[in-house]
Write an enzyme that holds these catalytic residues in place. Sequence first.
Site, mmCIF file in Angstrom:
data_model
loop_
_atom_site.group_PDB
_atom_site.id
_atom_site.type_symbol
_atom_site.label_atom_id
_atom_site.label_comp_id
_atom_site.label_asym_id
_atom_site.label_seq_id
_atom_site.Cartn_x
_atom_site.Cartn_y
_atom_site.Cartn_z
ATOM 1 N N GLU A 1 31.086 18.747 -36.790
ATOM 2 C CA GLU A 1 32.054 19.690 -37.378
ATOM 3 C C GLU A 1 31.290 20.958 -37.773
ATOM 4 O OE1 GLU A 1 31.875 17.981 -41.924
ATOM 5 O OE2 GLU A 1 33.548 17.363 -40.659
ATOM 6 N N ASN B 1 27.400 20.252 -33.317
ATOM 7 C CA ASN B 1 27.586 19.451 -34.528
ATOM 8 C C ASN B 1 28.914 18.710 -34.431
ATOM 9 O OD1 ASN B 1 27.625 18.510 -37.294
ATOM 10 N ND2 ASN B 1 26.392 20.270 -37.873
ATOM 11 N N HIS C 1 9.877 17.745 -42.263
ATOM 12 C CA HIS C 1 10.085 17.013 -43.523
ATOM 13 C C HIS C 1 9.317 15.688 -43.551
ATOM 14 C CE1 HIS C 1 14.052 19.389 -44.400
ATOM 15 N NE2 HIS C 1 12.961 20.092 -44.654
ATOM 16 N N TYR D 1 13.204 4.140 -49.455
ATOM 17 C CA TYR D 1 12.488 4.403 -48.202
ATOM 18 C C TYR D 1 12.127 3.106 -47.476
ATOM 19 C CZ TYR D 1 12.565 9.348 -49.131
ATOM 20 O OH TYR D 1 13.017 10.637 -49.332
ATOM 21 N N ASP E 1 12.655 10.143 -38.930
ATOM 22 C CA ASP E 1 12.590 9.029 -37.983
ATOM 23 C C ASP E 1 11.771 9.421 -36.749
ATOM 24 O OD1 ASP E 1 14.301 10.041 -35.727
ATOM 25 O OD2 ASP E 1 15.882 10.041 -37.249
ATOM 26 N N SER F 1 23.482 20.204 -41.433
ATOM 27 C CA SER F 1 24.552 20.794 -42.243
ATOM 28 C C SER F 1 24.257 22.235 -42.649
ATOM 29 C CB SER F 1 24.787 19.950 -43.488
ATOM 30 O OG SER F 1 23.586 19.871 -44.239
ATOM 31 N N ARG G 1 15.171 2.226 -45.505
ATOM 32 C CA ARG G 1 15.326 3.124 -44.356
ATOM 33 C C ARG G 1 14.274 2.831 -43.283
ATOM 34 N NH1 ARG G 1 15.619 9.032 -46.614
ATOM 35 N NH2 ARG G 1 15.946 9.514 -44.425
ATOM 36 N N GLY H 1 23.239 18.873 -35.237
ATOM 37 C CA GLY H 1 23.447 17.835 -36.248
ATOM 38 C C GLY H 1 22.802 18.109 -37.583
ATOM 39 N N GLN I 1 14.178 17.941 -38.766
ATOM 40 C CA GLN I 1 14.132 17.695 -40.213
ATOM 41 C C GLN I 1 14.105 16.184 -40.455
ATOM 42 O OE1 GLN I 1 17.072 20.569 -42.346
ATOM 43 N NE2 GLN I 1 17.745 20.425 -40.224
HETATM 44 C C1 BJW Z 1 26.818 14.796 -36.598
HETATM 45 C C2 BJW Z 1 27.132 13.487 -36.352
HETATM 46 C C3 BJW Z 1 27.180 13.126 -35.016
HETATM 47 C C4 BJW Z 1 27.172 13.686 -38.430
HETATM 48 N N1 BJW Z 1 26.937 14.046 -34.073
HETATM 49 N N2 BJW Z 1 26.573 15.698 -35.650
HETATM 50 C C5 BJW Z 1 18.547 28.007 -53.620
HETATM 51 C C6 BJW Z 1 18.681 28.790 -52.485
HETATM 52 C C7 BJW Z 1 17.863 28.604 -51.371
HETATM 53 C C8 BJW Z 1 16.895 27.607 -51.371
HETATM 54 C C9 BJW Z 1 16.761 26.837 -52.493
HETATM 55 C C10 BJW Z 1 17.573 27.045 -53.598
HETATM 56 N N3 BJW Z 1 17.212 26.126 -54.545
HETATM 57 C C11 BJW Z 1 16.201 25.367 -54.053
HETATM 58 C C12 BJW Z 1 15.913 25.792 -52.796
HETATM 59 C C13 BJW Z 1 14.917 25.229 -51.857
HETATM 60 C C14 BJW Z 1 15.280 23.825 -51.419
HETATM 61 C C15 BJW Z 1 16.712 23.814 -50.905
HETATM 62 O O1 BJW Z 1 16.994 24.144 -49.783
HETATM 63 N N4 BJW Z 1 17.652 23.353 -51.729
HETATM 64 C C16 BJW Z 1 19.057 23.343 -51.331
HETATM 65 C C17 BJW Z 1 19.737 22.148 -51.929
HETATM 66 C C18 BJW Z 1 19.675 24.684 -51.722
HETATM 67 N N5 BJW Z 1 14.368 23.492 -50.360
HETATM 68 C C19 BJW Z 1 13.188 22.930 -50.596
HETATM 69 O O2 BJW Z 1 12.841 22.606 -51.736
HETATM 70 C C20 BJW Z 1 12.267 22.755 -49.409
HETATM 71 N N6 BJW Z 1 11.012 23.370 -49.711
HETATM 72 C C21 BJW Z 1 10.877 24.690 -49.795
HETATM 73 O O3 BJW Z 1 11.817 25.472 -49.633
HETATM 74 O O4 BJW Z 1 9.579 25.089 -50.053
HETATM 75 C C22 BJW Z 1 9.316 26.515 -50.113
HETATM 76 C C23 BJW Z 1 8.718 26.964 -48.815
HETATM 77 C C24 BJW Z 1 9.543 27.338 -47.763
HETATM 78 C C25 BJW Z 1 8.984 27.778 -46.552
HETATM 79 C C26 BJW Z 1 7.624 27.843 -46.416
HETATM 80 C C27 BJW Z 1 6.796 27.469 -47.461
HETATM 81 C C28 BJW Z 1 7.350 27.033 -48.670
HETATM 82 C C29 BJW Z 1 12.011 21.270 -49.132
HETATM 83 C C30 BJW Z 1 13.230 20.591 -48.613
HETATM 84 C C31 BJW Z 1 12.980 19.087 -48.457
HETATM 85 C C32 BJW Z 1 14.205 18.348 -47.972
HETATM 86 N N7 BJW Z 1 13.970 16.947 -48.055
HETATM 87 C C33 BJW Z 1 14.995 16.029 -47.565
HETATM 88 C C34 BJW Z 1 14.602 14.563 -47.924
HETATM 89 C C35 BJW Z 1 13.251 14.135 -47.412
HETATM 90 C C36 BJW Z 1 13.279 13.382 -46.147
HETATM 91 C C37 BJW Z 1 14.221 12.174 -46.146
HETATM 92 O O5 BJW Z 1 14.329 11.426 -47.147
HETATM 93 O O6 BJW Z 1 14.831 11.934 -45.087
HETATM 94 O O7 BJW Z 1 15.174 16.195 -46.161
HETATM 95 S S1 BJW Z 1 16.616 16.371 -48.245
HETATM 96 C C38 BJW Z 1 17.509 15.954 -46.800
HETATM 97 O O8 BJW Z 1 18.204 17.131 -46.325
HETATM 98 C C39 BJW Z 1 16.438 15.626 -45.732
HETATM 99 C C40 BJW Z 1 16.986 16.349 -44.537
HETATM 100 O O9 BJW Z 1 15.948 16.573 -43.589
HETATM 101 C C41 BJW Z 1 17.573 17.586 -45.128
HETATM 102 C C42 BJW Z 1 18.561 18.286 -44.246
HETATM 103 O O10 BJW Z 1 19.657 17.464 -43.992
HETATM 104 P P1 BJW Z 1 20.378 17.517 -42.561
HETATM 105 O O11 BJW Z 1 19.444 17.023 -41.533
HETATM 106 O O12 BJW Z 1 20.994 18.837 -42.356
HETATM 107 O O13 BJW Z 1 21.463 16.374 -42.755
HETATM 108 P P2 BJW Z 1 22.906 16.432 -43.486
HETATM 109 O O14 BJW Z 1 23.241 15.032 -43.843
HETATM 110 O O15 BJW Z 1 22.932 17.447 -44.535
HETATM 111 O O16 BJW Z 1 23.896 16.927 -42.355
HETATM 112 C C43 BJW Z 1 24.211 16.084 -41.259
HETATM 113 C C44 BJW Z 1 24.991 16.915 -40.262
HETATM 114 O O17 BJW Z 1 25.189 16.102 -39.102
HETATM 115 C C45 BJW Z 1 26.381 17.339 -40.764
HETATM 116 O O18 BJW Z 1 26.557 18.719 -40.473
HETATM 117 C C46 BJW Z 1 27.353 16.479 -39.935
HETATM 118 O O19 BJW Z 1 28.539 17.180 -39.569
HETATM 119 C C47 BJW Z 1 26.532 16.215 -38.697
HETATM 120 N N8 BJW Z 1 26.841 14.955 -38.027
HETATM 121 N N9 BJW Z 1 27.359 12.852 -37.585
HETATM 122 C C48 BJW Z 1 26.647 15.334 -34.473
HETATM 123 N N10 BJW Z 1 27.508 11.866 -34.645
#
Ligand code: BJW
Length: 231
Positions: free
Chosen positions: A201, A199, A109, A53, A94, A175, A56, A173, A91
């Site tokens: 893709e 997005n 997040h 962190y 930044d 996934s 970052r 943007g 999410q």
């Molecule tokens: C472009 C581009 C360009 C590239 N132009 N596009 C099984 C089933 C369902 C759920 C679960 C399960 N097992 C566990 C869970 C829950 C779990 C979960 O979802 N796990 C999965 C792995 C399945 N979730 C949690 O634990 C969450 N908490 C929770 O559910 O609590 C219960 C609750 C819910 C609701 C109410 C009350 C209670 C917490 C999730 C925390 C996520 N934390 C992170 C890291 C912390 C922050 C950090 O360090 O930055 O958050 S993980 C990481 O992923 C980060 C992001 O915010 C998050 C999402 O990622 P994002 O933003 O989608 O990025 P990418 O990299 O995945 O995708 C990038 C996209 O951009 C791609 O599509 C590219 O194509 C695109 N792209 N360049 C346009 N130029």
Amino acid sequence: MNLFILTGAGVSAESGLGVFRGPGAALWKRYNPIRLATPEAFAHDPALVHDFYNTRRRNLIAASPNAAHVALARLEAELARRGGAFTLVTQNIDDLHERAGSKNVIHMHGELLKARCASCGAVRDCRDDLSVDSRCGCGGALRPHVVWFGETPLDTDEIYEALAAAEIFVAIGTSGAVYPAAGFVRAARARGRRCCELNLEPSGNAEEFDDRRYGAASEIVPSWVEEILAR
Ligand code: BJW
Ligand code: ZN
């Protein structure tokens, strides 16, 4: 018009901040970001997680918003002027939406430029590196103010309320791999709302969207915003 926008790492990719999944994820050479984003990783090796962190945070301070952030700030201002409603949930940890001029951003997040006391929960601004020796006034250890896997995302009541009221749901943007954000499109569809994906893709849940546009965020977001404002 009542719009609900969800952004993910892709909106900041062209500002030089790494994505977690998909093309560009190789930006993280020294870390596996998904394995580090857990309370267990922090308990096991806090110095490594701080290092991740800290790197970052320094990158973020040196980065600038791109045309996608600027277009979304313009959309918010223009809809406010026209009496529309607009919710921006990110999410991303930044502050590039804010630096581009967005006024109301919900960081579900957390925020990289804040630290939280692991004991008393107090949140403070943080622009410098954290270490295992960083302490709150109460003596508790400081951690990044971010939401890791297994932790509860922030402001979920406010988010679901805004999602229920919105006419159009737009995911930019992201996934669609991480819940609860990945489930917003299904919740919006269940209410018969129009759903749009912008997005690089197709995301993991692309087929749930009525309208899909693919390309770099800095190009497709500004053109989509112009289209919306011309309606
Ligand atoms: C472009 C581009 C360009 C590239 N132009 N596009 C099984 C089933 C369902 C759920 C679960 C399960 N097992 C566990 C869970 C829950 C779990 C979960 O979802 N796990 C999965 C792995 C399945 N979730 C949690 O634990 C969450 N908490 C929770 O559910 O609590 C219960 C609750 C819910 C609701 C109410 C009350 C209670 C917490 C999730 C925390 C996520 N934390 C992170 C890291 C912390 C922050 C950090 O360090 O930055 O958050 S993980 C990481 O992923 C980060 C992001 O915010 C998050 C999402 O990622 P994002 O933003 O989608 O990025 P990418 O990299 O995945 O995708 C990038 C996209 O951009 C791609 O599509 C590219 O194509 C695109 N792209 N360049 C346009 N130029
Ligand atoms: Zn404290």
